[in-house]
Design a protein around this motif. Structure first.
Motif, short mmCIF file in Angstrom:
data_model
loop_
_atom_site.label_atom_id
_atom_site.label_comp_id
_atom_site.label_asym_id
_atom_site.label_seq_id
_atom_site.Cartn_x
_atom_site.Cartn_y
_atom_site.Cartn_z
N TYR A 144 0.85 -1.18 0.00
CA TYR A 144 0.00 0.00 0.00
C TYR A 144 0.89 1.23 0.00
CZ TYR A 144 -3.67 -3.20 1.56
OH TYR A 144 -4.55 -4.25 1.67
N ILE A 145 0.47 2.26 -0.72
CA ILE A 145 1.16 3.55 -0.69
C ILE A 145 0.22 4.53 -0.01
CG2 ILE A 145 2.18 5.42 -2.03
CD1 ILE A 145 2.83 3.28 -4.17
N LEU A 146 0.65 5.04 1.13
CA LEU A 146 -0.14 5.97 1.93
C LEU A 146 0.30 7.39 1.60
CD1 LEU A 146 0.48 3.99 5.22
CD2 LEU A 146 -1.40 3.67 3.60
N ILE A 147 -0.62 8.24 1.21
CA ILE A 147 -0.30 9.61 0.81
C ILE A 147 -0.94 10.58 1.78
CG2 ILE A 147 -0.52 11.35 -1.01
CD1 ILE A 147 -0.55 8.98 -3.00
N GLU A 156 9.46 2.42 2.17
CA GLU A 156 9.90 3.72 1.63
C GLU A 156 9.10 4.82 2.31
OE1 GLU A 156 10.30 5.87 -2.74
OE2 GLU A 156 8.88 4.24 -2.47
N MET A 157 9.75 5.97 2.50
CA MET A 157 9.09 7.11 3.12
C MET A 157 9.72 8.37 2.56
SD MET A 157 8.69 7.86 7.21
CE MET A 157 7.94 6.28 7.53
N GLY A 158 8.90 9.38 2.30
CA GLY A 158 9.44 10.64 1.79
C GLY A 158 8.46 11.77 2.01
N SER A 159 8.95 12.98 1.78
CA SER A 159 8.13 14.18 1.94
C SER A 159 8.56 15.22 0.92
CB SER A 159 8.28 14.76 3.35
OG SER A 159 7.58 15.98 3.47
N GLU A 160 7.60 16.02 0.48
CA GLU A 160 7.92 17.13 -0.42
C GLU A 160 8.57 18.29 0.34
OE1 GLU A 160 4.34 18.23 -2.44
OE2 GLU A 160 4.14 16.27 -3.40
N VAL A 209 2.89 8.82 8.71
CA VAL A 209 2.98 9.27 7.32
C VAL A 209 3.36 10.75 7.40
CG1 VAL A 209 1.80 9.49 5.12
CG2 VAL A 209 1.19 7.63 6.68
N PRO A 210 4.53 11.12 6.87
CA PRO A 210 5.03 12.48 7.07
C PRO A 210 4.16 13.54 6.37
CG PRO A 210 6.51 11.24 5.64
CD PRO A 210 5.45 10.30 6.09
N PRO A 211 4.23 14.78 6.85
CA PRO A 211 3.47 15.85 6.21
C PRO A 211 3.90 16.03 4.76
CG PRO A 211 4.98 16.74 7.86
CD PRO A 211 5.05 15.26 7.96
N ASN A 212 2.92 16.28 3.91
CA ASN A 212 3.16 16.40 2.46
C ASN A 212 4.04 15.26 1.97
OD1 ASN A 212 2.82 19.45 3.44
ND2 ASN A 212 1.95 19.16 1.40
N GLY A 213 3.68 14.06 2.42
CA GLY A 213 4.55 12.93 2.11
C GLY A 213 3.81 11.65 1.82
N ARG A 214 4.60 10.59 1.78
CA ARG A 214 4.07 9.28 1.47
C ARG A 214 4.88 8.23 2.23
NH1 ARG A 214 7.62 11.29 -1.09
NH2 ARG A 214 9.37 10.25 -2.04
N THR A 215 4.22 7.11 2.44
CA THR A 215 4.87 5.96 3.06
C THR A 215 4.40 4.71 2.32
OG1 THR A 215 4.92 7.06 5.22
CG2 THR A 215 5.17 4.67 5.21
#
Length: 110
Positions: A28-31, A51-55, A81-87
């Motif tokens: 699953y990709i959590l946005i 994977e985890m990231g943020s704009e 799930v980080p702000p303006n991000g995805r996990t």
């Protein structure tokens, strides 16, 4: 607080949105499209963060570096799930059969 959706649909306890067989693994990709942190929780089945990231800039918001620090082999039931991000998570469906639930642990969203 605004309503949040999964695949464009609001929560409905009478509807099944996903199906998995015992022994199956699902990604699953959590946005998270806003500036709040969202603690995401899956009942019954454990998962791994892959994977985890943020704009947002980790230079401007250094706390994001620690927030997005994860061990990809660790099993868990909750992830931020980080702000303006995805996990991206990998869920292992074991032997449990029946309904289960995943949701944001932010009280206003439960």
């Amino acid at each position: 607080f605004p309503q949040y959706y999964i695949n464009g649909k609001a929560f409905d306890g009478d509807r099944l949105d996903f199906h998995a067989e015992p022994g199956q693994a699902v990604e699953y990709i959590l946005i998270n499209a806003n500036h709040n942190v969202h603690p995401f929780h899956i009942h019954v089945n454990r998962f791994q963060v892959k994977e985890m990231g943020s704009e947002l800039s980790t230079e401007k918001y250094p706390v994001l570096k620690e927030l997005m620090n994860f061990h990809p082999d660790a099993w868990r039931d909750t992830v931020v799930v980080p702000p303006n991000g995805r996990t991206r998570v990998w869920v292992q469906y074991k032997e449990y059969t029946g309904k289960t639930l995943f949701h944001c642990h932010f009280l206003a969203h439960e």
